[in-house]
Write a protein that holds these residues in place. Structure first.
Motif, PDB file in Angstrom:
ATOM      1  N   ARG A  47      61.767-177.074  56.644  1.00 15.33           N
ATOM      2  CA  ARG A  47      61.984-176.674  55.254  1.00 15.33           C
ATOM      3  C   ARG A  47      61.189-177.517  54.261  1.00 15.33           C
ATOM      4  NH1 ARG A  47      65.709-172.783  54.927  1.00 15.33           N
ATOM      5  NH2 ARG A  47      67.157-172.554  56.676  1.00 15.33           N
ATOM      6  N   LYS A  48      60.642-178.638  54.699  1.00 15.53           N
ATOM      7  CA  LYS A  48      59.853-179.463  53.793  1.00 15.53           C
ATOM      8  C   LYS A  48      58.357-179.309  54.032  1.00 15.53           C
ATOM      9  CE  LYS A  48      63.370-182.985  52.919  1.00 15.53           C
ATOM     10  NZ  LYS A  48      63.704-184.424  52.973  1.00 15.53           N
ATOM     11  N   PHE A  49      57.956-179.173  55.286  1.00 13.34           N
ATOM     12  CA  PHE A  49      56.537-179.127  55.610  1.00 13.34           C
ATOM     13  C   PHE A  49      56.077-177.755  56.104  1.00 13.34           C
ATOM     14  CE2 PHE A  49      57.860-183.538  56.096  1.00 13.34           C
ATOM     15  CZ  PHE A  49      56.951-184.181  55.283  1.00 13.34           C
ATOM     16  N   GLY A  50      57.023-176.828  56.287  1.00 11.93           N
ATOM     17  CA  GLY A  50      56.680-175.493  56.752  1.00 11.93           C
ATOM     18  C   GLY A  50      57.168-174.428  55.790  1.00 11.93           C
ATOM     19  N   ILE A  51      57.476-173.253  56.331  1.00  6.81           N
ATOM     20  CA  ILE A  51      58.012-172.166  55.501  1.00  6.81           C
ATOM     21  C   ILE A  51      59.511-172.351  55.320  1.00  6.81           C
ATOM     22  CG2 ILE A  51      58.311-169.663  55.309  1.00  6.81           C
ATOM     23  CD1 ILE A  51      55.771-169.395  57.068  1.00  6.81           C
ATOM     24  N   GLY A  52      60.194-172.695  56.416  1.00  7.75           N
ATOM     25  CA  GLY A  52      61.623-172.982  56.352  1.00  7.75           C
ATOM     26  C   GLY A  52      62.492-171.810  56.756  1.00  7.75           C
ATOM     27  N   PHE A 107      54.158-162.680  56.914  1.00 12.36           N
ATOM     28  CA  PHE A 107      55.533-162.888  57.367  1.00 12.36           C
ATOM     29  C   PHE A 107      56.499-162.343  56.327  1.00 12.36           C
ATOM     30  CE2 PHE A 107      54.658-166.658  54.814  1.00 12.36           C
ATOM     31  CZ  PHE A 107      55.841-166.840  54.087  1.00 12.36           C
ATOM     32  N   HIS A 108      57.740-162.133  56.762  1.00 17.17           N
ATOM     33  CA  HIS A 108      58.804-161.676  55.886  1.00 17.17           C
ATOM     34  C   HIS A 108      59.939-162.689  55.929  1.00 17.17           C
ATOM     35  CE1 HIS A 108      56.901-157.669  55.804  1.00 17.17           C
ATOM     36  NE2 HIS A 108      56.673-157.900  57.089  1.00 17.17           N
ATOM     37  N   SER A 151      54.379-171.533  70.139  1.00 15.45           N
ATOM     38  CA  SER A 151      54.793-172.606  71.035  1.00 15.45           C
ATOM     39  C   SER A 151      56.015-173.284  70.412  1.00 15.45           C
ATOM     40  CB  SER A 151      53.668-173.625  71.181  1.00 15.45           C
ATOM     41  OG  SER A 151      53.419-174.266  69.933  1.00 15.45           O
ATOM     42  N   PRO A 152      56.743-174.088  71.174  1.00 19.42           N
ATOM     43  CA  PRO A 152      57.861-174.828  70.576  1.00 19.42           C
ATOM     44  C   PRO A 152      57.441-175.657  69.364  1.00 19.42           C
ATOM     45  CG  PRO A 152      58.025-174.910  72.954  1.00 19.42           C
ATOM     46  CD  PRO A 152      56.706-174.260  72.648  1.00 19.42           C
ATOM     47  N   THR A 153      56.284-176.306  69.450  1.00 21.34           N
ATOM     48  CA  THR A 153      55.816-177.125  68.329  1.00 21.34           C
ATOM     49  C   THR A 153      55.521-176.269  67.107  1.00 21.34           C
ATOM     50  OG1 THR A 153      54.875-178.786  69.803  1.00 21.34           O
ATOM     51  CG2 THR A 153      54.022-178.713  67.552  1.00 21.34           C
ATOM     52  N   ARG A 154      54.860-175.141  67.306  1.00 19.64           N
ATOM     53  CA  ARG A 154      54.551-174.255  66.173  1.00 19.64           C
ATOM     54  C   ARG A 154      55.821-173.698  65.552  1.00 19.64           C
ATOM     55  NH1 ARG A 154      49.556-170.206  66.523  1.00 19.64           N
ATOM     56  NH2 ARG A 154      48.538-172.194  66.070  1.00 19.64           N
ATOM     57  N   ALA A 155      56.798-173.335  66.390  1.00 19.21           N
ATOM     58  CA  ALA A 155      58.068-172.833  65.870  1.00 19.21           C
ATOM     59  C   ALA A 155      58.761-173.900  65.027  1.00 19.21           C
ATOM     60  CB  ALA A 155      58.968-172.397  67.024  1.00 19.21           C
ATOM     61  N   ASP A 172      48.469-169.369  57.159  1.00 20.10           N
ATOM     62  CA  ASP A 172      47.464-169.632  58.177  1.00 20.10           C
ATOM     63  C   ASP A 172      48.187-170.239  59.368  1.00 20.10           C
ATOM     64  OD1 ASP A 172      45.401-170.448  59.777  1.00 20.10           O
ATOM     65  OD2 ASP A 172      44.534-171.863  58.335  1.00 20.10           O
ATOM     66  N   TRP A 173      48.404-169.440  60.419  1.00 17.32           N
ATOM     67  CA  TRP A 173      49.211-169.900  61.550  1.00 17.32           C
ATOM     68  C   TRP A 173      48.570-171.071  62.271  1.00 17.32           C
ATOM     69  CZ3 TRP A 173      53.371-168.271  59.984  1.00 17.32           C
ATOM     70  CH2 TRP A 173      53.602-166.956  59.596  1.00 17.32           C
TER      71      TRP A 173
END
Length: 266
Positions: A37-42, A4-5, A27-31, A261-262
């Motif tokens: 910003r705390k548990f994902g990329i943000g 990702f960029h 999916s909406p959940t994956r998005a 890892d998606w």
């Protein structure tokens, strides 16, 4: 692992995934999980690039709440800068064309529309000055820039508490597809703008919001083209004449490249 960029346009930040080069389902959940910003990329929006049969590339845009939206001007500039070439970009809101312009990117956002069905609104009304009010915000102009906008002109943009009023206006039943809320003050051809972005909240910059607000100012005779739009994240130049596409020029900044890892995101 997938690539990702991370990029931003005036602080409006994006995770951009080129799905032409890797397999990923959003999916909406994956998005939501990627944008966290705390548990994902943000990010403010997740951008998915795909092949297109009618343009150079197709862009899907997901808000942090998982909803998919039609257009994003700041993301369009970032995609042009990322791929480092002039592009026609297919979106749910239509074709956006962009070109490199020195250190900036210029994008043609298509034509603004003003019919109540175009916004859309729940019923017919005058979209130049909608007969509606929320506290001290009254008589907005409605503009569709590939996505719906309500534009309020006030004397002091910073005196309006958009954190309080933004969600109320965004989700009002008069806007069946919700709405982006733009509050602006004008001095000559200089506009100071704050935006409550549909599905994302208060944002430092919104490209389609800047376009919608500049168009509203020009259409109402409050300013003449080109218009300089200042947001907390930076400045955009908007050029528009009635019946013509809206042209937006501004910066697009590359931050970093990463791998993820998606499957870990729902």
């Amino acid at each position: 692992m997938g690539e990702f960029h991370k990029m931003h346009g005036l602080g409006n930040d994006f995770v951009i995934i080129d799905a032409r080069l890797q397999s990923i389902e959003i999916s909406p959940t994956r998005a939501q999980m990627i944008a966290d910003r705390k548990f994902g990329i943000g990010c403010d929006q997740l951008i998915l690039l795909l092949t297109s049969e009618i343009a150079d590339v197709r862009m899907r845009i997901f808000n942090p709440d998982g909803s998919e939206v039609e257009a994003c001007g700041n993301a369009s500039r970032c995609v042009v800068a990322l791929l480092n070439q002039d592009l026609n970009i297919e979106t749910l809101g239509g074709i956006i064309s962009g070109k490199l312009s020195g250190n900036d990117v210029e994008v043609s956002m298509g034509e603004a529309t003003f019919g109540w069905q175009d916004i859309p609104l729940a019923f017919a009304m005058n979209t130049d000055a909608m007969p509606l009010a929320w506290d001290n915000l009254a008589a907005p102009m409605a503009v569709n820039m590939g996505n719906p906008h309500a534009v309020f002109f006030v004397d002091d943009v910073d005196a309006v508490d958009l954190r309080q009023l933004g969600p109320t206006i965004e989700n009002d039943s008069v806007f069946p597809e919700r709405v982006n809320v733009n509050v602006a003050s004008i001095a000559g051809n200089e506009i100071h703008l704050n935006v409550w972005e549909r599905g994302a909240g208060l944002t430092g910059a919104c490209g389609t919001g800047a376009c919608a607000t500049a168009v509203a100012a020009i259409r109402q005779g409050k300013a003449t083209s080109p218009v300089t739009v200042h947001q907390s994240g930076g400045t955009l130049t908007i050029d528009w004449s009635p019946g013509q596409p809206v042209i937006m020029t501004g910066s697009a900044t590359y931050v970093f490249k990463g791998q993820a890892d998606w499957d870990a995101f729902g």
